[in-house]
Design an enzyme around this catalytic site. Structure first.
Site, PDB file in Angstrom:
ATOM      1  CE1 TYR A 137      -3.663  -2.675   0.407  1.00 52.22           C
ATOM      2  CE2 TYR A 137      -4.713  -0.635   1.628  1.00 52.22           C
ATOM      3  CZ  TYR A 137      -4.589  -1.775   0.847  1.00 52.22           C
ATOM      4  OH  TYR A 137      -6.029  -2.150   0.214  1.00 52.22           O
ATOM      5  CG  ASP A 219      -3.279 -19.974  -1.429  1.00 53.28           C
ATOM      6  OD1 ASP A 219      -2.234 -19.716  -0.358  1.00 53.28           O
ATOM      7  OD2 ASP A 219      -2.055 -21.117  -2.263  1.00 53.28           O
ATOM      8  CG  ASP A 243      -8.732  -4.235   1.240  1.00 55.11           C
ATOM      9  OD1 ASP A 243      -9.554  -3.724   2.050  1.00 55.11           O
ATOM     10  OD2 ASP A 243      -8.229  -4.018   0.323  1.00 55.11           O
ATOM     11  CG  ASP A 247     -13.962  -5.982   1.933  1.00 56.51           C
ATOM     12  OD1 ASP A 247     -13.824  -5.510   3.322  1.00 56.51           O
ATOM     13  OD2 ASP A 247     -14.720  -5.662   0.962  1.00 56.51           O
TER      14      ASP A 247
HETATM   15  C1  IPM Z   1     -10.737  -0.705   4.130  1.00 53.15           C
HETATM   16  C2  IPM Z   1     -10.679  -0.099   2.530  1.00 53.15           C
HETATM   17  C3  IPM Z   1      -9.602   0.442   2.319  1.00 53.15           C
HETATM   18  C4  IPM Z   1      -8.605  -0.516   2.561  1.00 53.15           C
HETATM   19  C5  IPM Z   1      -9.419   1.437   0.842  1.00 53.15           C
HETATM   20  C6  IPM Z   1     -10.560   2.591   1.067  1.00 53.15           C
HETATM   21  C7  IPM Z   1      -9.060   2.445   0.380  1.00 53.15           C
HETATM   22  O1  IPM Z   1     -10.949  -0.912   1.905  1.00 53.15           O
HETATM   23  O2  IPM Z   1     -10.457  -0.233   4.900  1.00 53.15           O
HETATM   24  O3  IPM Z   1     -10.418  -1.766   4.400  1.00 53.15           O
HETATM   25  O4  IPM Z   1      -8.728  -0.627   1.242  1.00 53.15           O
HETATM   26  O5  IPM Z   1      -7.329  -0.381   3.196  1.00 53.15           O
HETATM   27 MG    MG Z   2     -10.852  -2.746   2.757  1.00 58.34          MG
END
Ligand code: IPM
Ligand code: MG
Length: 352
Positions: A137, A219, A243, A247
């Site tokens: 990042y 993975d 990240d 999710d």
């Molecule tokens: C998160 C989001 C951010 C990230 C984006 C919006 C930059 O996806 O907080 O997980 O990738 O960290």
């Molecule tokens: Mg994210």
């Protein structure tokens, strides 16, 4: 001593959901001083900068920051420096918020909202500890350049051992307070950066003899999270893997609209935000789920202000609102009472 909270509503549904969380914080009457400032697309529109100087100053002075969400299609074509996400990455870096805690907790009331079978997810309680200020990042060099008549894009994945050690310690300590199981996620079969990651995790493990450390390739971890998610207690990983996995973990619980997060520096200064995005498609319609932001406010009480009792009160109020059958559209099921953003805030306030 003043207790300063900076509220950054951001974009999309951000203003609606932070308004509800701010109402909950105010109702606790703990003497917080709250200010509001611009971040993300809203800041780009007003100043041309997604993390303007005025916001920087207030963020530096605040004890904690409560954030809604940033981003939206309106700014996607902007140059990178004027994109909302740049504001979010900017504040994380500026405040040195290296430790991102993302709990994925399944509320029994919402077991049916998960796309996974109830017997796979019931009782789920995972904490993802994501490193937030390093990795690909932020690594240099990066860019898109032309070479031999074609464009090429490049980024740099990098971690120093100091960065790995400090996030490792946060994760081991979190595991000590929970079920004492830590899973470190890497891709050491391919990437040197993550070989170092694994080595450093092993090096600090003896400082936490009560915690069982295992390693998993990313993975496989992605697969295990949907196959048998309850095998996990605390997961620790780098910025990019974290990240993605966070999710994924959020959807185990039914809705990403339920998941809070905390991003902390070394002194428990923190930025608190829902794990979800700005959902521009439903912005301004009073349908967004404010619970992830309200639960982020609970984390703010717990981590920055050590107000454990107040944090629990907020969490209990959320549970009560769910138990009473109130549901926003994202978690709605037949038989429940469908409510909007504000009404859900009302239900939590009433239960408080
Ligand atoms: C998160 C989001 C951010 C990230 C984006 C919006 C930059 O996806 O907080 O997980 O990738 O960290
Ligand atoms: Mg994210």
């Amino acid at each position: 001593m003043t207790k300063k909270i900076l509220v950054l509503p951001g974009d999309g549904i951000g203003p609606e959901i932070t308004a509800e969380a701010a109402r909950v914080l105010e109702a606790l009457e703990l003497g917080f001083e709250m200010e509001t400032a611009l971040l993300g697309g809203a800041a780009v529109d007003a100043t041309g900068d997604p993390y303007p100087e005025a916001t920087r100053k207030l963020a530096r002075e605040a004890d904690a920051v409560l954030l809604g969400a940033v981003g939206g299609p309106k700014w996607d074509a902007n140059p990178r420096e004027q994109r909302p996400e740049k504001g979010l990455l900017g504040i994380r870096q500026h405040l040195n918020l290296f430790a991102n805690l993302r709990p994925a907790l399944l509320y029994p009331e919402l077991a049916d909202a998960s796309t996974l079978k109830p017997e796979v997810v019931s009782g789920l309680d995972i904490l993802i500890v994501r490193e937030l200020t390093g990795d690909i990042y932020f690594g240099q060099p990066r860019g898109i350049e032309a070479h031999n008549g074609e464009r090429f894009g490049f980024n740099t994945m990098r971690y120093t051992e100091t960065e790995i050690r400090r996030i490792g310690r946060v994760a081991f300590q979190a595991a000590q307070r929970r079920n004492k199981k830590l899973c470190s996620v890497d891709k050491m079969n391919v990437l040197e950066t993550t070989q170092l990651w694994r080595d450093v995790m092993e090096e600090i493990a003896p400082e936490y003899p009560d915690v069982t450390l295992i390693h998993m390739l990313v993975d496989n971890a992605a697969m295990q999270l949907v196959r048998a998610p309850r095998q996990f207690d605390v997961l620790v990983t780098g910025n990019m893997f974290g990240d993605i996995l966070s999710d994924e973990a959020s959807m185990l619980t039914g809705s990403i609209g339920m998941l809070p997060s905390a991003s902390l520096d070394e002194n428990n200064k923190g930025l608190y935000e829902p794990s979800h995005g700005s959902a521009p498609d439903i912005a301004g319609q009073d349908v967004a789920n404010p619970l992830a932001t309200i639960l982020s406010a609970a984390m703010l009480l717990r981590y920055t202000f050590q107000e454990e009792e107040a944090a629990r009160r907020v969490e209990a109020a959320v549970k009560k609102a769910l138990a009473q059958g109130f549901r926003t559209a994202d978690i709605h099921a037949p038989g429940a009472t469908k409510v909007g953003t504000r009404q859900m805030g009302d239900a939590v306030l009433k239960a408080l």
